[in-house]
Design an enzyme around this catalytic site. Structure first.
Site, short mmCIF file in Angstrom:
data_model
loop_
_atom_site.label_atom_id
_atom_site.label_comp_id
_atom_site.label_asym_id
_atom_site.label_seq_id
_atom_site.Cartn_x
_atom_site.Cartn_y
_atom_site.Cartn_z
N SER A 61 -9.91 -5.37 2.46
CA SER A 61 -9.67 -5.10 1.03
C SER A 61 -10.40 -4.33 0.23
O SER A 61 -11.67 -4.40 0.25
CB SER A 61 -9.48 -6.75 0.36
OG SER A 61 -9.36 -6.68 -0.88
N CYS B 59 3.21 -1.25 -4.40
CA CYS B 59 3.06 -1.43 -5.75
C CYS B 59 3.50 -0.27 -6.65
O CYS B 59 3.47 0.74 -6.31
CB CYS B 59 1.69 -1.83 -5.94
SG CYS B 59 0.75 -1.65 -7.62
N HIS C 92 0.88 -1.23 -0.09
CA HIS C 92 -0.15 0.14 -0.09
C HIS C 92 0.76 1.29 0.09
O HIS C 92 0.24 2.16 -0.25
CB HIS C 92 -0.90 -0.03 1.15
CG HIS C 92 -1.62 -1.29 1.51
ND1 HIS C 92 -1.16 -2.20 2.14
CD2 HIS C 92 -2.77 -1.65 0.79
CE1 HIS C 92 -1.91 -3.39 2.25
NE2 HIS C 92 -3.02 -2.93 1.22
N GLU D 191 -3.15 3.04 1.95
CA GLU D 191 -2.54 3.74 0.66
C GLU D 191 -2.66 5.05 0.55
O GLU D 191 -2.01 5.98 0.24
CB GLU D 191 -3.37 2.94 -0.66
CG GLU D 191 -2.65 3.38 -1.85
CD GLU D 191 -3.52 3.26 -3.23
OE1 GLU D 191 -3.73 3.73 -4.10
OE2 GLU D 191 -4.20 2.07 -3.28
#
Length: 316
Positions: A225, A96, A74, A126
């Site tokens: 999620s 990512c 994140h 994130e």
């Protein structure tokens, strides 16, 4: 009853890379390996890595000197990076690459003093990491979740604005927020393409197709999620009952009463083994066969850091 499988579903390239980073660090350096936050938002994945020696923490102060520390997929704020650099730690970054792209957009706005608006969910790691890339007091960084937030937002200079988005949002909802931003702030500048990642977009397209042919939709994914929640919401939005499940054991027989077709998909952080267990459970409950729908092919791969590639392992 028959089973239809969404395509694509399950792991994306960023999740695959993040898990590989933790696994390879464990292989090379041995346990314990410290990971800031859950490396991905999936209970099965986290529990499996924990059993192998990964220790999941929220504060870097919990990590002993001389340890291996991994940042989750994140991403983290600049302040967290600075704190890690100030310690005697070996750090690997599992952020990512598509999240890193958004970080770079925010950092660029910060350097220019351009005010930045992030479309995202309050409290999501994130979002916290992305907001934490902005550090210019002459500008400003703002978070909005809905068109209503946009209409209530006050900025310093309506002619010096840009926006970016969390990577795991609902495509439809985000489009509505972007429309509101452009209506409220006509001079606002956005990315050439919105920041919602390919995997999020593809899985939402796939669940829309799946829901059209299914009587009920099961989404394999954990409650925390973001992208898995969006899949469940999308199926419900098109009029089909949908359930977010961590595992096959969560399935309730009452959900399947009177159904002819069961749709199954999985969030980007859910491993395929969980989908296979769901199929087995559905077969025990009377379902026959499992047909995969035609979908968008994905062939993106993100490399792990070179220090963790198996061919360069040097630590005994």
């Amino acid at each position: 009853m028959r089973i239809l499988l969404a395509n694509p579903r399950g792991f994306c390239a960023g999740v695959d890379r993040a898990i590989s980073i933790v696994e390879r660090a464990l292989e090379i350096y041995g346990a314990p390996i410290y990971v800031r936050h859950e490396v991905v938002h999936n209970r099965y994945v986290v529990d499996t890595l924990r059993q192998r020696g990964a220790i999941f923490i929220e504060q870097i102060t919990e990590v002993p000197d001389g340890s291996i520390l991994i940042f989750s997929a994140h991403g983290v704020s600049q302040a967290v990076r600075a704190e890690a650099r100030s310690r005697d730690l070996t750090v690997f970054d599992a952020t990512c690459p598509l999240v890193t792209k958004v970080h770079m957009e925010v950092a660029r706005a910060s350097r220019k003093g351009t005010e930045a608006i992030l479309i995202g969910h309050t409290g999501h790691p994130e979002v916290e990491g992305t907001m934490g890339q902005y550090n210019n007091p002459a500008g400003g960084m703002y978070l909005v979740e809905s068109p209503e937030d946009v209409w209530q937002l006050e900025v310093k200079n309506v002619d010096n604005l840009c926006f970016m988005t969390q990577t795991t949002l609902s495509v439809d909802d985000t489009s509505d927020v972007i429309d509101a931003l452009r209506a409220r702030f006509p001079a606002i500048i956005g990315p050439r393409k919105d920041d919602i990642c390919y995997a999020t977009t593809n899985r939402q397209e796939a669940v829309r197709s799946l829901a059209a042919d299914a009587d009920v939709v099961l989404v394999v994914g954990s409650k925390n999620s973001s992208n898995s929640n969006r899949l469940s919401e999308l199926a419900q939005r098109v009029g089909k009952p949908a359930y977010l499940i961590d595992s096959a054991g969560d399935i309730q027989e009452s959900w399947l009463q009177g159904t002819q077709t069961i749709g199954v998909t999985a969030g980007a952080s859910a491993p395929d083994i969980l989908v296979q267990q769901v199929i087995e459970r559905l077969r025990l409950l009377g379902a026959e066969g499992a047909k995969e729908l035609i979908g968008r092919e994905e062939n993106i791969v993100f490399e792990v850091p070179k220090e963790l590639r198996l061919e360069v392992k040097t630590v005994e």
